[in-house]
Design a protein around this motif. Structure first.
Motif, short mmCIF file in Angstrom:
data_model
loop_
_atom_site.label_atom_id
_atom_site.label_comp_id
_atom_site.label_asym_id
_atom_site.label_seq_id
_atom_site.Cartn_x
_atom_site.Cartn_y
_atom_site.Cartn_z
N GLU A 83 0.72 38.33 12.59
CA GLU A 83 0.57 39.62 11.93
C GLU A 83 -0.76 39.70 11.19
O GLU A 83 -1.33 38.68 10.80
N GLY A 84 -1.24 40.93 11.02
CA GLY A 84 -2.46 41.15 10.25
C GLY A 84 -3.74 40.92 11.02
O GLY A 84 -4.81 40.84 10.42
N ARG A 85 -3.68 40.86 12.36
CA ARG A 85 -4.87 40.61 13.17
C ARG A 85 -5.23 41.79 14.06
O ARG A 85 -6.03 41.64 14.98
N GLY A 86 -4.63 42.95 13.85
CA GLY A 86 -4.94 44.12 14.66
C GLY A 86 -4.13 44.24 15.94
O GLY A 86 -4.35 45.14 16.73
N ILE A 87 -3.18 43.33 16.13
CA ILE A 87 -2.37 43.32 17.35
C ILE A 87 -1.46 44.54 17.40
O ILE A 87 -1.38 45.23 18.42
N GLY A 88 -0.78 44.81 16.31
CA GLY A 88 0.10 45.97 16.26
C GLY A 88 -0.66 47.26 16.49
O GLY A 88 -0.20 48.15 17.20
N ARG A 89 -1.83 47.37 15.91
CA ARG A 89 -2.63 48.59 16.08
C ARG A 89 -3.07 48.75 17.53
O ARG A 89 -3.05 49.87 18.07
N ALA A 90 -3.46 47.67 18.19
CA ALA A 90 -3.86 47.75 19.59
C ALA A 90 -2.69 48.20 20.47
O ALA A 90 -2.86 49.03 21.37
N LEU A 91 -1.50 47.68 20.19
CA LEU A 91 -0.32 48.08 20.95
C LEU A 91 0.07 49.52 20.65
O LEU A 91 0.46 50.28 21.55
N LEU A 92 -0.04 49.92 19.40
CA LEU A 92 0.26 51.30 19.03
C LEU A 92 -0.71 52.26 19.71
O LEU A 92 -0.31 53.30 20.23
N ASP A 93 -1.98 51.91 19.74
CA ASP A 93 -2.98 52.75 20.40
C ASP A 93 -2.69 52.89 21.89
O ASP A 93 -2.84 53.97 22.46
N ALA A 94 -2.28 51.80 22.54
CA ALA A 94 -1.95 51.86 23.97
C ALA A 94 -0.79 52.82 24.21
O ALA A 94 -0.84 53.68 25.10
N ALA A 95 0.25 52.70 23.41
CA ALA A 95 1.44 53.54 23.59
C ALA A 95 1.15 55.01 23.30
O ALA A 95 1.57 55.89 24.07
N THR A 96 0.43 55.29 22.22
CA THR A 96 0.15 56.69 21.89
C THR A 96 -0.77 57.32 22.93
O THR A 96 -0.55 58.46 23.36
N ALA A 97 -1.79 56.59 23.36
CA ALA A 97 -2.71 57.13 24.37
C ALA A 97 -1.99 57.42 25.67
O ALA A 97 -2.23 58.44 26.32
N TRP A 98 -1.07 56.54 26.07
CA TRP A 98 -0.31 56.74 27.31
C TRP A 98 0.55 58.00 27.21
O TRP A 98 0.58 58.82 28.13
N LEU A 99 1.24 58.18 26.10
CA LEU A 99 2.09 59.36 25.93
C LEU A 99 1.25 60.64 25.86
O LEU A 99 1.57 61.64 26.51
#
Length: 157
Positions: A83-99
């Motif tokens: 946690e705290g390394r930008g991993i969650g944000r990268a995954l969130l960005d992938a999901a939001t961009a796809w939708l």
């Protein structure tokens, strides 16, 4: 740190499940329903859902699943040790961009209130809304100025 986000494959199910069971917040009250078949259903949804994994130096350290029909992010979990390394944000960005790329104008998700996830979504620009009947807080993100651009590799599915 060599972080890569890619579409999940069947071999990712075991590490995804291990991550889901390892989280310290948003813990499953009954993990027995979350079987390999549930994950397979997300992987085989052929355009109705997409699942990504984040790899850090070649090891799966997080995953997210977006569902088109529900217009939501069903899952976003990161290995607690990463946690705290930008991993969650990268995954969130992938999901939001796809939708958003598929015409969704507002995305929803739910999480346990007063957790790191609650703060994470607020900090990422999501609007905090009402409580669900299950006791989760509902977040919404509207199209698309808040979604960070991502690579074409990440947006596949």
């Amino acid at each position: 740190m060599d972080l890569r986000v890619r579409e999940a494959v069947e071999d990712d199910i075991a590490p995804m499940h291990a991550i889901r069971l390892a989280v310290r917040e948003n813990v499953l009250s009954n993990p027995s329903w979350l079987t390999a078949e549930v994950y397979r259903g997300c992987l085989a949804a052929a355009g109705a859902a997409c699942t990504w994994v984040a790899e850090l130096d070649g090891r799966v350290v997080g995953f997210s699943t977006a569902r088109l029909d529900q217009r939501d992010i069903w899952a976003l979990f990161v290995d607690p040790a990463c946690e705290g390394r930008g991993i969650g944000r990268a995954l969130l960005d992938a999901a939001t961009a796809w939708l958003f790329a598929r015409g969704v104008d507002t995305i929803e998700l739910g999480t346990t209130p007063d957790t790191r996830a609650d703060r994470f979504y607020r900090d990422a620009g999501w609007r905090r809304g009402e409580m669900s009947p299950r006791g989760d807080v509902i977040f919404r993100l509207s199209h698309p100025s808040m979604a960070a651009p991502i690579s074409l590799e990440t947006a596949s599915c």
